[in-house]
Write an enzyme that holds these catalytic residues in place. Structure first.
Site, PDB file in Angstrom:
ATOM      1  N   HIS A 280      41.762 -34.846   7.961  1.00 38.52           N
ATOM      2  CA  HIS A 280      40.850 -34.891   9.103  1.00 38.52           C
ATOM      3  C   HIS A 280      40.511 -33.462   9.536  1.00 38.52           C
ATOM      4  O   HIS A 280      41.382 -32.593   9.542  1.00 38.52           O
ATOM      5  CB  HIS A 280      41.484 -35.665  10.262  1.00 38.52           C
ATOM      6  N   ARG A 328      35.922 -36.864   8.788  1.00 36.57           N
ATOM      7  CA  ARG A 328      36.622 -37.307   7.575  1.00 36.57           C
ATOM      8  C   ARG A 328      35.678 -38.100   6.677  1.00 36.57           C
ATOM      9  O   ARG A 328      34.588 -38.496   7.106  1.00 36.57           O
ATOM     10  CB  ARG A 328      37.856 -38.129   7.928  1.00 36.57           C
ATOM     11  N   LYS A 331      32.894 -41.075   7.348  1.00 32.04           N
ATOM     12  CA  LYS A 331      32.730 -41.299   8.781  1.00 32.04           C
ATOM     13  C   LYS A 331      31.493 -40.541   9.266  1.00 32.04           C
ATOM     14  O   LYS A 331      30.789 -39.912   8.495  1.00 32.04           O
ATOM     15  CB  LYS A 331      34.002 -40.931   9.526  1.00 32.04           C
ATOM     16  N   ASP A 334      29.750 -35.929  14.345  1.00 25.21           N
ATOM     17  CA  ASP A 334      30.121 -35.898  15.763  1.00 25.21           C
ATOM     18  C   ASP A 334      30.092 -34.419  16.157  1.00 25.21           C
ATOM     19  O   ASP A 334      30.638 -33.572  15.448  1.00 25.21           O
ATOM     20  CB  ASP A 334      31.531 -36.497  15.927  1.00 25.21           C
ATOM     21  N   CYS A 336      31.713 -32.661  18.095  1.00 25.84           N
ATOM     22  CA  CYS A 336      32.971 -31.928  18.280  1.00 25.84           C
ATOM     23  C   CYS A 336      33.445 -31.298  16.977  1.00 25.84           C
ATOM     24  O   CYS A 336      34.149 -30.294  16.980  1.00 25.84           O
ATOM     25  CB  CYS A 336      34.054 -32.803  18.887  1.00 25.84           C
ATOM     26  N   TYR A 337      33.038 -31.888  15.849  1.00 24.31           N
ATOM     27  CA  TYR A 337      33.450 -31.311  14.560  1.00 24.31           C
ATOM     28  C   TYR A 337      32.689 -30.031  14.232  1.00 24.31           C
ATOM     29  O   TYR A 337      33.011 -29.347  13.265  1.00 24.31           O
ATOM     30  CB  TYR A 337      33.342 -32.352  13.443  1.00 24.31           C
ATOM     31  N   ASP A 426      28.618 -35.984  21.532  1.00 20.63           N
ATOM     32  CA  ASP A 426      28.927 -36.374  20.162  1.00 20.63           C
ATOM     33  C   ASP A 426      27.632 -36.503  19.343  1.00 20.63           C
ATOM     34  O   ASP A 426      27.426 -35.828  18.331  1.00 20.63           O
ATOM     35  CB  ASP A 426      29.728 -37.691  20.272  1.00 20.63           C
ATOM     36  N   ASP A 433      30.310 -34.911  27.734  1.00 22.34           N
ATOM     37  CA  ASP A 433      31.598 -34.778  28.424  1.00 22.34           C
ATOM     38  C   ASP A 433      32.138 -33.372  28.206  1.00 22.34           C
ATOM     39  O   ASP A 433      31.567 -32.592  27.433  1.00 22.34           O
ATOM     40  CB  ASP A 433      32.596 -35.847  27.931  1.00 22.34           C
ATOM     41  N   HIS A 436      33.354 -32.538  24.488  1.00 27.84           N
ATOM     42  CA  HIS A 436      32.276 -32.233  23.544  1.00 27.84           C
ATOM     43  C   HIS A 436      31.534 -30.962  23.933  1.00 27.84           C
ATOM     44  O   HIS A 436      31.120 -30.196  23.065  1.00 27.84           O
ATOM     45  CB  HIS A 436      31.317 -33.419  23.411  1.00 27.84           C
TER      46      HIS A 436
END
Ligand code: FPP
Ligand code: K
Length: 540
Positions: A280, A328, A331, A334, A336-337, A426, A433, A436
């Protein structure tokens, strides 16, 4: 909004016509989207990939839905009040994000009671995001200092609030928050001796760290511990009460950590939270950050990780047309990645492009740069680098290892809340939020900058290297450029930052955010200040 016909077109892009012998080769290479005259957006970001797996599964269905919600934002079609530049990229809406973040630091609605144990995280996320946006967060010094004090346990470490168990993650977030507001009164809150004892109690015989007493052992524990030890300059010696204590001085807080990280690399090439689990992105960042604190990352990373396989896995996290990263395999993207995965690349690029000189080994101190280095610490550091592969054995990264343009497009087009609310998110359709906002901006910062490593701290070229004084000043932040006098001789590596200037710049100059240290994820001057403060203290 895109019409159904446009969406159909995207879903089934016409097969590219075979180039006629007299067609212009440049035209073939840069096929700009012609459906949106005036906006220069490469097809890569407005169409589905030409090769598609015909098998429809739950996974492919949500992936298609995600592309559908992102495409209008990426194509410059919505929302109407986004101001797109000629590259089809909207401005960074600083003012709204700043207001949102200040609100998140204030009183929160009742439903946030569920997030009570994450209060230290809210501090870090908001303070870090505000800092990257250029805000002065020293105004929060007093309140953060008092809040931190209320969260500390006599037995060491910080919980999520008063009378909550100390946890590695909340302690990491509190320490970073104190570093962000800065100042001796903030640093002094930390009971370093109790912190050291508490970390010793979490250290495990296999090299890793539990995240709390009796809790799980994972790579977050290792990364957070390394950051805390380094920023607070804690001694590495173990207390006799530590589960890892052997009595013969052969083991200390850093012993076996690198090997623990090695065991977290999976068959995919990515990093899992614990050995034998699923890779991840969040754990990839923890792994690299942790190794970078144990020794010069140009040594520790290639010695303990299969770098080509890791790069292949990290690269597979970036999707087109979205441009953002997933966490990952199979998936969704997003925001945040942008940090957890995107933040890995500057670190790896720096290692590949600035390998440590083979002659300059360790000077005998921990990579964390702690001042009261003991014999045990030196031997652990030596053990940590027993296998000495260096990045000089790997090819340099001549070009960016990820599409900075793609990430910047995803962030500015898809991750900015388009309503008055502000904040980052995201993906389109999700609420912004604090979490993020922090990690989307951290990823943006990684895309905006490039880092260089100098293994020999005494060399006078540790200041940002740029012929353009304005660019160098921007990279150094309001505290001004870093001079060689700031270089801490006992650090395993000195980091220097430059604005990333190669290739096409699709964002407006005023939208470049402040750089954050690629390992500590706070500005470099904040790292220097807190480490400098603790360097001057004798013992505890
Ligand atoms: C999966 O969530 C998420 C994880 C397995 C790990 C998340 C960990 C972090 C974000 C931070 C760890 C680091 C520190 C320093 C504490 P998901 O299934 O909701 O998301 P996904 O579908 O994107 O994988
Ligand atoms: K997620």
């Amino acid at each position: 909004m895109a019409t159904t016909q446009q969406q159909q077109q995207r879903r089934h892009p016409p097969a590219p016509a075979s180039p006629s012998p007299d067609s212009d080769p440049v035209d073939e290479e840069i096929a700009f989207d012609r459906r949106l005259p005036g906006l220069m957006i490469p097809d890569l970001f407005t169409q589905l990939p030409p090769v598609r797996d015909p098998l429809v599964t739950a996974t492919s269905a949500v992936q298609d839905e995600t592309v559908d919600v992102c495409l209008p934002f990426l194509a410059g079609e919505c929302p109407e009040d986004f101001e797109y530049n000629e590259h089809g990229v909207p401005r960074l809406d600083r003012a709204r994000h700043v207001r949102f973040l200040h609100q998140c630091l204030g009183k929160l609605p009742g439903r946030f009671v569920a997030a009570d144990a994450s209060r230290p995280w809210f501090l870090y996320w908001c303070l870090s995001a505000l800092t990257m946006l250029g805000e002065d967060v020293t105004t929060y010094r007093e309140s953060v200092t008092e809040t931190a004090r209320s969260m500390q346990n006599d037995t060491g470490g910080f919980g999520g609030g008063g009378r909550q168990l100390s946890h590695m993650a909340t302690t990491y977030a509190v320490v970073l928050s104190l570093a962000l507001v800065g100042g001796e009164e903030a640093y002094e809150v930390v009971d370093r001796k109790a912190m050291w004892r508490w970390l010793c109690s979490l250290k495990q015989p296999d090299g890793g760290f539990q995240v709390c007493l009796g809790g799980e052992e994972d790579i977050r524990g290792a990364y957070c511990a390394a950051v805390i030890i380094s920023l607070l300059r804690l001694p590495l010696d173990l207390t006799p009460e530590s589960p890892a204590y052997t009595g013969d001085g052969s083991v200390n807080l850093f012993t076996g950590v690198a090997d623990y990280v090695r065991r977290c690399q999976t068959f995919e090439g990515g990093i899992s939270g614990q050995p034998n689990a699923e890779a991840h992105g969040a754990y990839a960042f923890c792994a690299l950050g942790c190794l970078a604190l144990l020794d010069h990352p140009g040594r520790s990373i290639p010695s303990y990780l299969d770098v080509p396989r890791l790069i292949a896995w990290l690269s597979s996290r970036q999707y087109a047309p979205e441009g953002g990263f997933s966490g990952r395999t199979n998936k969704l993207v997003d925001g945040c990645y942008s940090h957890w995965v995107g933040g890995c690349f500057p670190l790896i690029e720096a290692c590949l492009n600035n390998p440590p000189s083979s002659s300059s080994g360790r000077s005998g101190s921990s990579g964390g740069g702690e001042s009261s280095t003991t014999a045990a610490a030196s031997s652990a550091a030596a053990a940590a680098t027993a296998a000495t592969t260096t990045s000089s054995n790997l090819p340099p990264a001549d070009e960016s290892l990820f599409s900075r343009e793609g990430l910047i497009r995803y962030i500015l087009c898809c991750c900015q809340d388009e309503t008055k609310r502000g904040g980052l998110r995201d993906k389109p359709g999700k609420m912004s939020d604090a979490y993020h906002s922090c990690y989307v901006l951290s990823g943006l910062s990684s895309a905006h900058h490039q880092w260089e490593l100098d293994g020999e701290p005494e060399k006078p070229d540790a200041r940002p290297r740029s012929n353009d004084p304005a660019a160098a000043a921007a990279a150094a932040g309001p505290e001004g450029p870093s001079g060689p006098e700031d270089a801490e001789a006992e650090e395993a590596a000195v980091w220097a930052v430059l604005p990333y200037l190669d290739g096409l710049q699709v964002f407006d100059n005023g939208d470049r955010v402040r750089p954050i240290h690629p390992v500590y994820a706070i500005p470099q001057p904040s790292v220097r200040a807190i480490r400098g403060d603790f360097a001057e203290r004798e013992g505890f």
